[in-house]
Structures are given as C-alpha cells and as structure tokens.
Design a protein around this motif. Structure first.
Motif, short mmCIF file in Angstrom:
data_model
loop_
_atom_site.label_atom_id
_atom_site.label_comp_id
_atom_site.label_asym_id
_atom_site.label_seq_id
_atom_site.Cartn_x
_atom_site.Cartn_y
_atom_site.Cartn_z
N UNK A 72 56.99 23.59 108.69
CA UNK A 72 56.61 25.00 108.69
C UNK A 72 56.73 25.62 110.08
N UNK A 73 56.62 24.77 111.12
CA UNK A 73 56.71 25.28 112.49
C UNK A 73 58.14 25.43 112.98
N UNK A 74 59.10 24.95 112.22
CA UNK A 74 60.50 25.08 112.62
C UNK A 74 60.96 26.53 112.50
N UNK A 75 60.64 27.18 111.37
CA UNK A 75 61.13 28.53 111.10
C UNK A 75 60.07 29.62 111.22
N UNK A 76 58.83 29.33 110.85
CA UNK A 76 57.83 30.38 110.71
C UNK A 76 57.52 31.13 112.01
N UNK A 77 57.31 30.46 113.16
CA UNK A 77 57.02 31.22 114.38
C UNK A 77 58.10 32.23 114.73
N UNK A 78 59.37 31.83 114.60
CA UNK A 78 60.46 32.77 114.89
C UNK A 78 60.53 33.86 113.84
N UNK A 79 60.24 33.54 112.59
CA UNK A 79 60.21 34.55 111.53
C UNK A 79 59.15 35.60 111.83
N UNK A 80 57.96 35.17 112.23
CA UNK A 80 56.89 36.10 112.57
C UNK A 80 57.30 36.97 113.76
N UNK A 81 58.02 36.36 114.69
CA UNK A 81 58.46 37.08 115.88
C UNK A 81 59.43 38.21 115.53
N UNK A 82 60.44 37.90 114.71
CA UNK A 82 61.46 38.92 114.41
C UNK A 82 60.94 39.99 113.44
N UNK A 83 59.78 39.73 112.81
CA UNK A 83 59.20 40.75 111.93
C UNK A 83 58.49 41.85 112.70
N UNK A 84 58.11 41.58 113.95
CA UNK A 84 57.31 42.56 114.71
C UNK A 84 58.02 43.09 115.95
N UNK A 85 59.11 42.44 116.36
CA UNK A 85 59.85 42.91 117.54
C UNK A 85 61.24 43.36 117.14
N UNK A 86 61.80 44.27 117.92
CA UNK A 86 63.14 44.76 117.64
C UNK A 86 64.21 43.81 118.15
N UNK A 87 63.89 43.02 119.15
CA UNK A 87 64.84 42.07 119.73
C UNK A 87 64.83 40.79 118.89
N UNK A 88 65.72 40.71 117.92
CA UNK A 88 65.76 39.56 117.00
C UNK A 88 66.78 38.53 117.46
#
Length: 305
Positions: A72-88
C-alpha cells in the motif's frame, strides 16, 4: 506520443480528468491508507508481543500484514500527493523503483496466500501432524523464498523497459501504464510478464483451491461447521478479489480497456486489498482480538514504594 531516450522524470495524470472529485478521492484514500497502516501495524504488535501467537499460522499472518503495509505504501503516498498538488511529477528512478516494488509485492503476496492456504489445510485436515509438517524450519524457508522469487521476477520485467514517454496515464508506475508509455519494443516484456504472471497465478491458485476444497470437505463433517465455514468463505472471498484483479491486469490484459477501468482495478489491489486482509484474516480471529483487547484495556500494575 512524444518519446525521449533520456527522460529524467514523468508526469502522472492520475485522476486529473475528474477535477471535481480530487478532494473527495484524497479524503477517501487517505482514510483507507491510515486504517491500513494502523490495522496492520496493530496486528504486527499483537503477534509480536503475545507468546501464544508465536505459531506458523500467525507467523504467516504477520508477514502478510508486513506485505500489506509495503504494497500500500508503494503507490498510495504518491497518489495522495498528485491529488492535491498541481506538480504531478515523479523521477525516473522513483518510477522504476515504484514499478519494481509494485510487481515484487504482488508476486510475493501470491506465494504468501498459497503458503497460508497450505498452512490452514494442514491445521484443519491433519491437526495431529501440524507441528511436524509446518515446522519453524519450513516457515523460514518458505518466506525468504517468496521474497527472492518476487524480486527476481520483477527484475526480469523491469530490465526490459528502457525508453519511455514522459506522460503516464495512471496514478503510478504500474505495469499497464509503463507498457503503454514505452517507446521501445515491448513484446519481450509483455511475453515475460505473461509467462511470469500466469505461472505464479496458476501455481498459487491451484494450491489455494486444492487446500480449501479439502478444508471445506473436512469442515462439513464437523458438528458445528457453519461458523468455521463462514470464516473459510471470507478467506476465499478476499483471495478471489485479489486473484481476479491480477488476472485482469496481468494475465489477460485487453488493449481496448479504458484507462478509468485500469485505474479503478489498480486501486483494488494497491489500496483496497491491504485493508481487507487484516479484516478477513486477523480481526475475525478470536486469538488476535482477545490479545489485542487485553493489550489495550489491561491496566498496568502499580507497585508502591
């Protein structure tokens, strides 16, 4: 598709085509991720601190909880990041690491579920031979073996992907997204993925299916079999969700499948499955819940000086 041989970073599109849902998705995924971490960490602590739970069954459960935290830690932290920031943006090394560990943990979990099914088969069908058949030595051989096999399979697939487009139509560097973004010939990579995925899927599923057939036959003969049978059914439900997802994404991929379908399916095995496993295997287990209750609600003894 614009392809560069020296790409240093990628743009993850994620769910950017649904801007009105980004906040809601962030809150949902954050909640699931938090519960996943707390639940699986709690199970690790409970099994570690209770001597009664130092048996092969809970040995496998603890490793499954560890795998769920990792996967779950492989994808989820980055997924949460790109959901709230414009720099994906994700770096090339970060993308390859995400891809490698994502594949690795999927393959390891297949083998781990098969080992757990065999463990349950011996415990239910041959209880008198359980401690002899599923010995600590066997457990120590099975678990490192699954980790090594998963790493080798993932490395084989990763090394065949060299040139990629800088845009990835996914929330992470998952196999289908990497293949679609590849500018080099992907036939070898797809062939290797198909062979490795199918081999792991068939072997794992046959072991699980055979084990649970014998388990169910044995359970039906028991006087109070319905409660035990419901536990077995819940295990099979969680396993079937995981294996159906893997079959859909890796073994029988359809090039006409929409990106939304691929993303939603990926959410199941990267975010939903890690929260289902502790609910299915551990929180329905009386030994685990009783130990957890005792640890949380027991009052420490105070000695007067």
């Amino acid at each position: 598709m614009i392809c560069l041989s020296s790409v240093t970073m990628f743009i993850l599109l994620g769910f950017s085509e649904y801007p009105h849902l980004l906040t809601s998705l962030f809150l949902v995924f954050l909640t699931i991720y938090t519960v996943t971490l707390m639940g699986n960490l709690g199970i690790l602590v409970v099994i570690r601190t209770s001597l009664k739970l130092h048996t092969p069954m809970y040995f496998f459960l603890s490793h499954l909880s560890f795998l769920d935290i990792c996967s779950s830690s492989v994808f989820t932290p980055k997924l949460l990041d790109i959901l709230v920031v414009k720099d994906r943006v994700i770096s090339f090394k970060g993308c390859m690491a995400q891809f490698f560990f994502g594949c690795t943990f999927v393959i390891i979990e297949m083998s781990m579920l098969a080992a757990m099914a065999y463990d349950r088969f011996v415990a239910v069908c041959n209880p008198l031979l359980y401690t002899v058949t599923v010995s600590p030595k066997l457990c120590c051989l099975l678990v490192p073996g699954t980790y090594t096999w998963g790493g080798m399979c993932s490395l084989t697939i990763t090394c065949s992907l060299l040139e990629l487009s800088y845009i990835i139509h996914h929330f992470g560097c998952e196999y289908s997204a990497i293949i679609s973004a590849s500018c080099s010939d992907t036939h070898f990579s797809q062939l290797m993925c198909f062979i490795i995925s199918t081999l792991n899927e068939v072997c794992s599923f046959l072991i699980i299916l055979t084990s649970y057939v014998f388990i169910d036959v044995t359970i039906i003969k028991m006087p109070s079999h319905w409660k035990t049978f419901s536990t077995s059914a819940s295990h099979l439900t969680a396993i079937s969700i995981f294996h159906r997802t893997i079959l859909f994404l890796y073994c029988i991929p359809n090039p006409k499948t929409s990106w939304l379908t691929i993303k939603v399916t990926s959410v199941f095995y990267t975010i939903v499955i890690p929260i289902l496993n502790p609910l299915t295997y551990s929180l329905r287990n009386k030994a685990v819940t009783n130990t957890f209750t005792r640890l949380v609600f027991s009052k420490p003894l105070c000695h007067s000086t």
